[in-house]
Design a protein around this motif. Structure first.
Motif: not given
Length: 562
Positions: A309-335
């Motif tokens: 329950v904790v993973s579905a409601g918090f840990l996995l979504p935060v992990g996915q957001l961190v992964l997306w933000a890192t990829e955007e930053f490394l591509r140089g087009a992040g927010p």
């Protein structure tokens, strides 16, 4: 408000004045009445306009579908949060198992995850273009049946995962505070553990469960973005779509009245569910329920359920957001390099800080005025200032527009050409007004809790020694209530950062906050670009959850039985 420093005793002549202002100072009492009038006016304006223009031809054709969707969503989320929150509260309170001490506080974490953020992370993973469906089709073929993700059940699942901590916190508090005496009596009379839970423990926790479900229902009713992601059209969404889509003002107010009826029905249902039962603990805080250890596969199954329950409601979504933000930053087009990110974040912080300062100042004024000697009318007015928190943001936004339109008509009648013009409704002042109406309640509750700890004798002593009301506030009440004021500022600021429908309805041209930016990026399926601002909102929301950690992790007086 600096009046002569004269202590007014209970002998103020005139029953009428005593009824209106008690024995307090008139100007301070008038400030409380004006604050109540400010909060109530937008809601009353919506009701008057909606009922006055009631016409079947102006109502949306799919009104029946909106009502059924709203009822289905509220019923589904209520059942889901009761199952998750109540079940997990019983599990960590009545049993010991691996990771149990961690789960006691970790199960509160999903409260920091706004539903509209979890919603778009959920869709990116499980929708047609997501990795889960791609994997299933690669294994079972392209004709494999898969459930529709953008649907009412999907919205119910996401909202249940983010709102169940309300039920968990209140249910666990009720279970911890229950004395073991009643439980032991039922067990000694031959009742099994499950029967005792159903016939003894659950009824004793019914007031807390009713309050928690009322909170969940109100949050579900006010949700605006999540349900749109899942193509669920509720009455709250209908208010915004009618107003922005057709600019049919009367139809929007009529739908707003319907939303208010839903809110009143939730509060009435909470009272009905609570019933006339009253439960009192005769011996104060007892030892609490005796916990039983779960060993072997039973213990690890319980731990896995909590972690899932904790993973579905918090840990996995935060992990996915961190992964997306890192990829955007490394591509140089992040927010991070997008100047809009800084601008929108600054807008959110500025409007949140203003709202927090105004709400805290009003809350201190109300609490101080009541301490100066408030009558019953003044106490009722103070309570009325909390009314706005139970009203959805879309309704308050419409109400602010109507209230200032009527004020403009009044000013023009009084000889002021143009009235206020667009000074309020065409600027961020309109958003600030709506925020004060919506968030004065948590500020007042926090400050009032601190004022309740100040002895009335202290106030009377300061007045009898010649202190003016202003000096009394600055030198006595404010220092003693500073912790409550700090909490009030924090709560209002965090709520303001996350608020969405009010800003969407009232924002002037070119003004955007970080929550609106996340909503717009997610609506256009720009998941990666929405990741970093979404993480910023989650980080801010974690702050009040930290204080809840401390409460949830309070030591439980337990006795372990073999």
């Amino acid at each position: 408000m600096s009046e002569p420093a004269v202590l007014v005793d209970g002998g103020v002549p005139g029953q009428r004045r005593r009824l209106l202002t008690g024995t307090g100072r008139p100007l301070w009492s008038a400030a409380v009445l004006l604050a109540a009038l400010f909060v109530v006016t937008p809601v009353v304006a919506v009701v008057i306009d909606g009922l006055g223009s009631l016409n079947a031809e102006t109502l949306p054709r799919d009104l029946g579908s909106m009502v059924f969707s709203t009822l289905g969503l509220m019923a589904g989320v209520g059942a889901g949060t009761l199952l998750l929150g109540g079940g997990l509260a019983w599990l960590v309170t009545a049993y010991t198992f691996p990771l149990r001490n961690v789960l006691v506080w970790a199960l509160v974490l999903p409260l920091a995850m706004p539903a509209y953020i979890l919603g778009f992370v959920f869709l990116s993973t499980f929708d047609v273009g997501g990795p889960v469906q791609a994997l299933v089709r690669s294994v079972f073929g392209s004709d494999a049946w898969l459930p529709e993700v953008r649907s009412l059940p999907g919205a119910i699942l996401v909202l249940s995962l983010t709102l169940y901590p309300y039920v968990f916190l209140l249910a666990r508090a009720a279970l911890v505070e229950q004395s073991a005496t009643t439980y032991d009596a039922a067990r000694s009379l031959g009742a099994g553990r499950a029967r005792t839970l159903w016939r003894v423990v659950a009824p004793l926790a019914r007031p807390s469960l009713a309050a928690a479900l009322a909170l969940v229902m109100m949050e579900t009713l006010t949700d605006f973005a999540t349900v749109q992601y899942f193509n669920v059209q509720t009455v709250s969404v209908g208010v915004y779509l009618v107003w922005k889509g057709s600019f049919d003002f009367h139809a929007a107010t009529q739908l707003s009245v319907l939303v208010l009826l839903f809110a009143v029905a939730v509060l009435a249902a909470e009272r009905l569910f609570r019933g006339r039962s009253r439960f009192h603990q005769k011996t104060g805080r007892g030892e609490g329920l005796r916990v039983r250890p779960l060993r072997g596969w039973a213990g690890w199954t319980a731990a896995a359920a909590g972690v899932a329950v904790v993973s579905a409601g918090f840990l996995l979504p935060v992990g996915q957001l961190v992964l997306w933000a890192t990829e955007e930053f490394l591509r140089g087009a992040g927010p991070m390099i997008d100047p809009r990110f800084v601008d929108y974040l600054a807008n959110s912080i500025a409007i949140a800080a203003l709202a927090a300062a105004v709400c805290c100042a009003l809350a201190l004024t109300i609490g101080h005025s009541l301490r100066l000697g408030g009558g019953r009318l003044l106490a009722s007015a103070a309570q009325a200032t909390t009314f706005g928190y139970a009203v959805p943001g879309a309704v308050i936004g419409i109400g602010v527009l109507i209230a200032f339109a009527r004020l403009d008509e009044l000013l023009e009648w009084a000889g002021v050409p143009g009235g206020t013009g667009l000074l309020v409704t065409g600027s961020v002042a309109g958003i600030l007004c709506a925020y004060v109406v919506r968030f004065l309640a948590p500020a007042y509750q926090s400050v009032d809790a601190s004022f309740a700890k100040i002895s009335p004798a202290l106030t009377s002593s300061a007045l009898s020694l010649g202190a003016s009301p202003h000096r009394l506030l600055a030198r006595v009440h404010l220092p003693l209530a500073r912790r409550g004021a700090a909490v009030a500022v924090l709560l209002v600021a965090i709520d303001a950062v996350k608020e969405l429908p009010i800003v969407l309805l009232l924002r002037p041209f070119g003004f955007t906050t970080i929550s609106v930016w996340v909503y717009e990026l997610a609506r256009e399926n720009f998941w990666e670009k929405a990741a970093l601002p979404a993480l910023g909102i989650v980080a801010v929301a974690v702050i009040p959850v930290y204080f809840l950690f401390r409460r949830a992790a309070a030591p439980q007086h337990t006795t372990v039985v073999p």
